[in-house]
Design a protein around this motif. Structure first.
Motif, PDB file in Angstrom:
ATOM      1  N   LEU A 344       0.825  -1.210   0.000  1.00  8.53           N
ATOM      2  CA  LEU A 344       0.000   0.000   0.000  1.00  8.53           C
ATOM      3  C   LEU A 344       0.859   1.259   0.000  1.00  8.53           C
ATOM      4  CD1 LEU A 344      -2.802  -1.015   2.534  1.00  8.53           C
ATOM      5  CD2 LEU A 344      -3.160  -0.421   0.143  1.00  8.53           C
ATOM      6  N   TRP A 345       1.968   1.217   0.717  1.00 11.99           N
ATOM      7  CA  TRP A 345       2.835   2.394   0.792  1.00 11.99           C
ATOM      8  C   TRP A 345       3.724   2.518  -0.442  1.00 11.99           C
ATOM      9  CZ3 TRP A 345       4.280   0.529   6.338  1.00 11.99           C
ATOM     10  CH2 TRP A 345       3.212   0.796   7.195  1.00 11.99           C
ATOM     11  N   GLU A 346       4.001   1.383  -1.092  1.00 12.44           N
ATOM     12  CA  GLU A 346       4.907   1.398  -2.235  1.00 12.44           C
ATOM     13  C   GLU A 346       4.276   2.076  -3.444  1.00 12.44           C
ATOM     14  OE1 GLU A 346       7.841  -1.858  -4.346  1.00 12.44           O
ATOM     15  OE2 GLU A 346       5.781  -2.428  -3.891  1.00 12.44           O
ATOM     16  N   LYS A 347       2.990   1.864  -3.659  1.00  8.05           N
ATOM     17  CA  LYS A 347       2.281   2.474  -4.786  1.00  8.05           C
ATOM     18  C   LYS A 347       1.810   3.871  -4.383  1.00  8.05           C
ATOM     19  CE  LYS A 347       2.101  -1.197  -7.595  1.00  8.05           C
ATOM     20  NZ  LYS A 347       2.633  -1.208  -8.979  1.00  8.05           N
ATOM     21  N   PRO A 348       2.277   4.912  -5.057  1.00  9.31           N
ATOM     22  CA  PRO A 348       1.871   6.274  -4.669  1.00  9.31           C
ATOM     23  C   PRO A 348       0.365   6.480  -4.685  1.00  9.31           C
ATOM     24  CG  PRO A 348       3.748   6.346  -6.173  1.00  9.31           C
ATOM     25  CD  PRO A 348       3.272   4.922  -6.145  1.00  9.31           C
ATOM     26  N   TRP A 349      -0.312   5.966  -5.704  1.00 12.44           N
ATOM     27  CA  TRP A 349      -1.759   6.166  -5.789  1.00 12.44           C
ATOM     28  C   TRP A 349      -2.479   5.447  -4.653  1.00 12.44           C
ATOM     29  CZ3 TRP A 349      -4.910   1.939  -6.167  1.00 12.44           C
ATOM     30  CH2 TRP A 349      -4.324   0.748  -6.613  1.00 12.44           C
ATOM     31  N   ALA A 350      -1.986   4.239  -4.270  1.00 10.68           N
ATOM     32  CA  ALA A 350      -2.607   3.501  -3.168  1.00 10.68           C
ATOM     33  C   ALA A 350      -2.360   4.215  -1.842  1.00 10.68           C
ATOM     34  CB  ALA A 350      -2.073   2.073  -3.113  1.00 10.68           C
ATOM     35  N   PHE A 351      -1.159   4.767  -1.672  1.00 14.93           N
ATOM     36  CA  PHE A 351      -0.848   5.493  -0.439  1.00 14.93           C
ATOM     37  C   PHE A 351      -1.712   6.743  -0.311  1.00 14.93           C
ATOM     38  CE2 PHE A 351       1.560   8.731   1.885  1.00 14.93           C
ATOM     39  CZ  PHE A 351       1.756   8.078   3.090  1.00 14.93           C
ATOM     40  N   ARG A 352      -1.929   7.451  -1.418  1.00 12.47           N
ATOM     41  CA  ARG A 352      -2.777   8.637  -1.373  1.00 12.47           C
ATOM     42  C   ARG A 352      -4.203   8.272  -0.976  1.00 12.47           C
ATOM     43  NH1 ARG A 352       0.213  10.065  -6.082  1.00 12.47           N
ATOM     44  NH2 ARG A 352      -1.456   9.205  -7.408  1.00 12.47           N
TER      45      ARG A 352
END
Length: 560
Positions: A344-352
Motif C-alpha cells: 500500500l505504501w509502495e504504490k503512490p496512488w494507493a498510499f494517497r
C-alpha cells in the motif's frame, strides 16, 4: 458484463470512462474474462436464502465485537452508595465525598462484586486507574489492527483470521472473569481482548462482501452494521438481568457464545474465492466457487472449465478466460516477501487513497466515540440520551442501505461529514444564544439533544458508508489491510475524545472541536475516485491498469 437490473448503478462520469476503456480492449478473435467476470457470472445475479443465511453467519461477529467494545460501561461502572450513620451527626450526606468519609460511615447500594470499582476499591484511586482497563482495550485494538490485519491478506485468509480473532477475544474475556484478582491483571487481559477484537469487524465485512456479486455488496455490508447495533443494545438487557450479580457473569454471558460461534464459522463458512485465487490455490477456488454458485450446474461447469482451459477453440477462435496468476503476482501476496502494508505504501496512488480515507476515519471516529462520552456535559437526562444514541444506529444502518444504492460514495461521505460538523457546532451556538436563566431553558436542552443526535446519526451513517467505500477502493490483495487501517484511524480519533470531553466539562468546547474536525476531514474525499457500480479488482497492478485505461478513455472522449 451484463447486469439486467442493477441496484447499485455506476456514476455517469465513471461509468462512461469504464465503458470506453472496456470498448478499447481488443475484441476481434479473442475473448478474455477476469476473475470479477467469472464470479459475477456464477453468483452475481441472484441472492437467495442460502446466501442470506451465509451472510448472517459471517456478519454475526459484529454483535460480539460490539459487546466487548462497550462491556466496560457496565462492568466498570462507578456504583452508587448510601450513608450508614445517623444524619444528625452530619458526618455523611448525599453531597459528601466518599473518599473523605470513614469506611463505617457509608456502604455500597449493591454488593461490592457487582463492579470492578467497588470490588477492588478503586473509587478513590483516581480517574486514571479507574479508566485504565478501558484505555488498555483500545490500545490493544490499535496493536492488534497493525499485527493481525495483514494476515488476512497473506497466509491465514479472511475465514481463519475471523475464527482466530473471535477465539482470542472470547477466551481472553473468559479468563478475565476467571483469573482477574486485581486491576493490573484485569487491564492486561483487556488489552489481550482488544488485540483479538481488532480484526473481527474487518474480517467479517470483507469476507461477507467478497462472497457476493457487486449488485449485493453494499446490502450485505449493512447486515454487519445492523448486528453491531444489536450487540450494543443487547448489553443493557444483559446487564439488567445480571443486576446484583458479579460483573464476571456479564463476561461469561458475552464470551461463551462467541466460542460456539467460532466453531460454527470454522465448519460452515467458506473462504473468500477471491482470496483463494490471489493466493494461487486454484483447486480450492474452484471448489468454493462451485459450493456458493447460484447458476445451474451445467452452466457452472462450462464457466469454470473454460476459465482454466489453456486450449484454444479453433472453431470460434476464442480462448478461455485468463485467470492464471503468475509467480510475481503470487509473491506480491506473500506476507514474507512483501506485506500488504508495504504494498500500500509502495504504490503512490494507493498510499494517497489510504491517507485520505484514514484522515476521514480520524474525524469520524472522534465524533462517533466522543458524542456518547460527552452526553454528561449536556443538561439532559443521561439515561435517556444514551438510549437514544444507541437506538440512532438502527436508522443510520437502514439509511446507509438505501442511500448507498442510489447516491455516489464521495458525495455521501462529504455531505454526512459536513452535516455532522454543522450540527455539533450548533450545540455551542444554542448554548450561547439561550442562557440557563432564559424562559426557553428547557427548549434549549431539548434542541441541543436533537442536534447531538443529528450529529451522531450523521457520523454513524458516514462511518458505514466509509467502510463500504474503502473496500471498493482497494483490490483483494490488500483490501483487508486497508480496511483495518481505516478502522485503526477511527479508533485513534476516538482516543482523543475523552480528553476533549474532560476539557469541556465547564462548557461545550469539545463539541466545537468535534464539529470542525469531522467537517474538515470530510474534505479529503476530494482526493478519492468514485467507486459506485465499479467492478472489484484483485491485485494492485490490475487496479492500476484498469484505471489507466479508464483515464485514457476519458481523455480520448474529452478531445473527441
Amino acid at each position: 458484463m451484463t447486469d439486467p437490473a442493477p441496484l447499485i448503478l455506476r456514476s455517469s462520469s465513471s461509468s462512461s470512462s469504464v465503458v470506453a476503456a472496456e470498448a478499447s480492449l481488443p475484441s476481434s478473435g479473442t475473448r478474455t474474462s477476469t476473475l470479477d467476470d467469472t464470479i459475477e457470472r456464477c453468483i452475481g445475479d441472484y441472492f437467495g436464502w442460502t446466501q442470506f443465511l451465509r451472510a448472517i453467519l459471517i456478519s454475526l461477529a459484529w454483535a460480539f465485537d460490539a459487546q466487548q467494545t462497550f462491556i466496560t460501561v457496565f462492568t466498570d461502572v462507578d456504583p452508587t452508595w448510601h450513608c450508614t450513620r445517623n444524619n444528625t451527626t452530619n458526618i455523611c450526606s448525599s453531597s459528601s465525598q466518599v473518599c473523605l468519609l470513614p469506611d463505617e460511615a457509608w456502604s455500597w447500594d449493591l454488593p461490592p462484586y457487582t463492579s470492578t470499582i467497588s470490588e477492588w476499591s478503586l473509587q478513590c484511586a483516581g480517574s486514571f486507574l479507574a479508566g485504565l482497563p478501558a484505555s488498555s482495550f483500545f490500545a490493544g485494538c490499535l496493536a492488534g489492527g497493525f499485527v493481525l490485519a495483514t494476515l488476512a491478506d497473506s497466509y491465514l485468509g479472511r475465514k481463519k483470521l475471523l475464527v482466530l480473532s473471535c477465539l482470542l477475544m472470547s477466551i481472553s474475556g473468559l479468563l478475565t472473569a476467571l483469573v482477574s484478582t486485581n486491576v493490573w491483571i484485569y487491564t492486561a487481559l483487556r488489552f489481550l481482548c482488544g488485540f483479538g477484537r481488532a480484526s473481527v469487524g474487518t474480517c467479517a465485512l470483507v469476507l461477507a462482501t467478497e462472497m457476493v456479486g457487486k449488485r449485493w455488496r453494499a446490502h450485505v455490508g449493512m447486515i454487519g452494521f445492523l448486528f453491531f447495533t444489536l450487540g450494543f443494545l443487547s448489553l443493557p438487557l444483559m446487564a439488567y438481568l445480571n443486576r446484583g450479580s458479579s460483573w464476571r457473569v456479564l463476561y461469561f454471558w458475552s464470551c461463551a457464545p462467541t466460542v460456539l460461534y467460532s466453531i460454527l464459522v470454522h465448519f460452515f463458512a467458506y473462504e473468500s474465492p477471491r482470496w483463494l485465487y490471489v493466493r494461487g490455490r486454484k483447486q480450492e477456488f474452484l471448489s468454493t466457487l462451485k459450493s456458493i454458485a447460484t447458476v445451474p450446474t451445467p452452466q457452472l461447469l462450462d464457466i469454470t472449465s473454460s476459465c482454466f482451459s489453456n486450449n484454444t477453440n479453433s472453431d470460434s477462435g476464442t480462448t478461455g478466460c485468463e485467470l492464471d496468476i503468475d509467480d510475481a503476482t503470487r509473491n506480491a501476496a506473500n506476507f514474507w516477501n512483501s506485506s500488504s502494508y508495504y504494498a500500500l505504501w509502495e504504490k503512490p496512488w494507493a498510499f494517497r487513497r489510504l491517507a485520505a480515507v484514514m484522515a476521514i476515519g480520524f474525524g469520524t471516529g472522534m465524533v462517533y466515540y466522543g458524542m456518547p462520552l460527552g452526553l454528561g456535559n449536556l443538561s439532559f437526562n443521561l439515561y435517556l440520551s444514551v438510549t437514544l444514541n444507541a437506538l440512532s444506529e438502527f436508522p443510520a444502518a437502514f439509511m446507509t442501505f438505501f442511500l448507498i444504492a442510489t447516491l455516489n460514495r464521495k458525495g455521501l461521505v462529504l455531505g454526512l461529514s459536513v452535516a455532522s460538523g454543522v450540527c455539533s457546532c450548533l450545540i455551542i451556538v444554542v448554548e450561547q444564544v439561550i442562557n440557563s436563566n432564559s424562559y426557553y431553558y428547557w427548549w434549549r436542552n431539548a434542541l441541543q439533544m436533537v442536534l447531538e443526535l443529528a450529529s451522531f446519526f450523521s457520523a454513524c451513517t458516514g462511518f458505514n458508508v466509509l467502510m463500504i467505500f474503502t473496500l471498493e477502493l482497494f483490490p483483494t490483495s490488500v483490501r483487508n489491510s486497508a480496511l483495518s487501517m481505516v478502522r485503526q484511524a477511527v479508533v485513534f480519533g476516538g482516543l482523543f475524545s475523552p480528553l476533549l470531553v474532560a476539557a469541556g466539562r465547564n462548557g461545550l468546547l469539545s463539541y466545537g472541536v468535534f464539529g470542525v474536525t469531522i467537517a474538515v476531514s470530510g474534505l479529503f474525499v476530494g482526493c478519492l475516485p468514485e467507486t459506485r457500480g465499479a467492478a472489484l479488482c484483485d491485485t494492485l497492478d490490475e487496479q492500476e491498469h484498469k484505471e489507466t485505461l479508464a483515464f485514457s478513455a476519458k481523455i480520448t472522449q474529452d478531445f473527441a
